[in-house]
Scaffold this active site. Sequence first.
Site, short mmCIF file in Angstrom:
data_model
loop_
_atom_site.label_atom_id
_atom_site.label_comp_id
_atom_site.label_asym_id
_atom_site.label_seq_id
_atom_site.Cartn_x
_atom_site.Cartn_y
_atom_site.Cartn_z
N SER A 195 2.12 4.11 -1.88
CA SER A 195 2.49 4.73 -0.83
C SER A 195 1.96 6.06 -1.64
O SER A 195 2.26 6.28 -2.71
CB SER A 195 3.69 4.94 -0.19
OG SER A 195 3.76 6.23 0.49
N TYR B 90 12.65 5.35 -0.64
CA TYR B 90 11.43 4.90 -0.46
C TYR B 90 10.70 5.67 -1.79
O TYR B 90 9.94 4.97 -2.26
CB TYR B 90 10.85 5.09 0.91
CG TYR B 90 9.73 4.62 1.31
CD1 TYR B 90 9.39 3.12 1.31
CD2 TYR B 90 8.44 5.40 1.03
CE1 TYR B 90 8.24 2.57 1.63
CE2 TYR B 90 7.18 4.87 1.49
CZ TYR B 90 7.17 3.50 1.73
OH TYR B 90 5.68 2.68 1.77
#
Length: 287
Positions: free
Chosen positions: A160, A173
Amino acid sequence: MIYLVAKAAVGLVLPAKLRDLSRENVLITGGGRGIGRQLAREFAERGARKIVLWGRTEKCLKETTEEIRQMGTECHYFICDVGNREEVYQTAKAVREKVGDITILVNNAAVVHGKSLMDSDDDALLKSQHINTLGQFWTTKAFLPRMLELQNGHIVCLNSVLALSAIPGAIDYCTSKASAFAFMESLTLGLLDCPGVSATTVLPFHTSTEMFQGMRVRFPNLFPPLKPEMVARRTVEAVQLNQALLLLPWTMHALIILKSILPQAALEEIYKFSGTYTCMNTFKGRT
C-alpha cells in the site's frame, strides 16, 4: 548505469514482451475476495496453468475457485491463516503434494484494525503484524527454496502507498505495510544474483474494497479510489514485465518526491487540506 537508464526510457515508449504464464502455478493469499479475487481472474485470463487460493473464509474461497474453474483454469483452495507459521508450512506441503511447485507467490492477505494506538486492542495490533508482515516471511520461506532450485519464480507483495506515507487512525496497518515494504526491498536486492527468480512490490492508493469501507478523502473526484480490477491488471502486467516496483496511480510518485523535499510543517498542512488527516474518521471496515 547510462545503459540501464536508456533501456528503462525505451521501455516507457516501446511495448515490452510480456512473460508467458502458461507454465506457471500461481498462489494468491487472501484470494477469496477483493483484490485477491480479481488477481485470480486476471492470472486466469492471461493463461496461468494453475491457480491456488489461500484464505480464512471458505465460502469466499469456494466461490472464487468455482468462478476460475468456469473460466477453464485449474484452481484449488486451501484454508490457511498466513499469520500462523506452522499452519503456513503444513499447508504449503499439502499444496506441493496436491498441485505441484508454486512458481508465482502473491502475498495479498491483509487486515486493518483502523484505530489509533491508544484505542487499539493489543491482540488486534498483533494480528495485523502477524498477517500483514510476518505472514509474508512464512509464505516466502515456504516456497522460495524450490523456486531457487528450479531457477524459476516470482514473489509478489500487494502492499500500500501507506507504507511510504502513513495516516492517522490506521497505525497497525501503516506500520505493518512499512515493515513489509522493507522486507520486500531487502528480498528483491537479495535475489539479484539468483537467476530466474524475481520480486515485485505493488503500492496502490486507496482501493474500493470492503476492507477500507467508509474511508473518505476530502476531494474524491480529484483522488478517486482505485478499482480492484485495475490494481489486479497492473499487478499481473508488472509480473509479466518483471517490474520490481509499481506505484498506483503514477501520481503517487509526486507524493514520494514531496515527502523528501518539503518540511514537516508543510506536509501537515497538505494532509489537513486533502482530508488525509481525518479520512479514517468514517472508517467502518469489512462487516
